[in-house]
Design a protein around this motif. Sequence first.
Motif, short mmCIF file in Angstrom:
data_model
loop_
_atom_site.label_atom_id
_atom_site.label_comp_id
_atom_site.label_asym_id
_atom_site.label_seq_id
_atom_site.Cartn_x
_atom_site.Cartn_y
_atom_site.Cartn_z
N LEU A 158 0.82 -1.21 0.00
CA LEU A 158 0.00 0.00 0.00
C LEU A 158 0.86 1.26 0.00
O LEU A 158 0.50 2.26 -0.63
N ASP A 161 1.90 1.83 -3.41
CA ASP A 161 0.79 2.36 -4.22
C ASP A 161 0.56 3.84 -3.96
O ASP A 161 -0.30 4.46 -4.58
N LEU A 163 -0.33 5.30 -0.96
CA LEU A 163 -1.35 5.64 0.03
C LEU A 163 -0.71 6.30 1.26
O LEU A 163 0.40 5.98 1.66
N SER A 164 -1.43 7.22 1.87
CA SER A 164 -1.00 7.87 3.10
C SER A 164 -1.25 6.94 4.29
O SER A 164 -1.96 5.93 4.16
N GLU A 167 -4.96 6.56 4.81
CA GLU A 167 -5.60 5.68 3.82
C GLU A 167 -5.26 4.22 4.08
O GLU A 167 -6.11 3.33 3.92
N ILE A 168 -4.01 3.98 4.49
CA ILE A 168 -3.60 2.61 4.81
C ILE A 168 -4.38 2.10 6.03
O ILE A 168 -4.83 0.95 6.07
N GLU A 170 -7.35 2.94 6.99
CA GLU A 170 -8.72 2.62 6.58
C GLU A 170 -8.77 1.30 5.82
O GLU A 170 -9.68 0.49 6.01
N GLN A 171 -7.77 1.08 4.98
CA GLN A 171 -7.72 -0.13 4.14
C GLN A 171 -7.50 -1.38 4.98
O GLN A 171 -8.08 -2.43 4.72
#
Length: 207
Positions: A158, A161, A163-164, A167-168, A170-171
Motif C-alpha cells: 500500500l 501504491d 497511500l497515506s 488511507e492505509i 482505513e484499508q
Amino acid sequence: MKIVIVDDDNLVSLSLKTILEASGEVTVAEMGKDGKDAIALYEKHQPDVLLTDIRMDTMTGLEAAETILKKYPDAKILFLTTFSDDEYIVRALHLGAKGYILKQDFESLLPALKAVSNGQSVFGSEVVGKLPGFLNQQEKFDGSAFGITAKEMELIELVADGLSNKEIAEQLFLSEGTVRNYLSSVLEKLELRDRTQLAVFYYKNLN
C-alpha cells in the motif's frame, strides 16, 4: 519557501529563479553551478529544498546528494534534469532524494517543490512509469527471512501504491498510530530510510 538552485547552465538557473520567485511563494537563497557548490550552499543556507541538476562538471548532483544526505538525513533534495536514464533514477531513489522530475515537466516544478517541502516524494510521470520495469530485475523477496509479517507485507504494497498512513489505516482496519508503528518496524527490519526507499524496495523485490 527557501530553496537553492544548482545547475551548470547559468541561463537555466536564472530562468528558474525568475519564474519561481515571480510566484511569490519561493525565495532563491543562492545559485550554484556544480555538486561542490551544492554541498557548500546547502551548508550555508539550510534550504527547505535543494533543487539540483544531475550531470555537472567537477561533481555531479548525485554525488553531492550522497554527501549531503549522509550529514543531513532529513535534507530535501529534488532533482530537475533532462536525463531519464534508468541508472540515475535508481541511484537517486536509493540515496533518499525526495523527487526526480524532468525539465520537460517544467509546469509541475512549483507544485513539486511545495510537495517536497512538505515532506512528500515527487516523481515525474515518465519516471513513475519506469519504476516497475527497471526495478523488477531480481529474484523474489522472502519476507520471512527478515521477520516481515503478512500484515507488514500488505502495508509495504500500500505504501508502494502511494497511500497515506490514514488511507492505509482505513484499508487495513487499523489506527493511524498502529500503521506508523508497522511502518517504523518495516523500515528498521529492511534497513531503509523512508517511504520512498520502501516503495523502491517493493518494485525491486516484491512486485
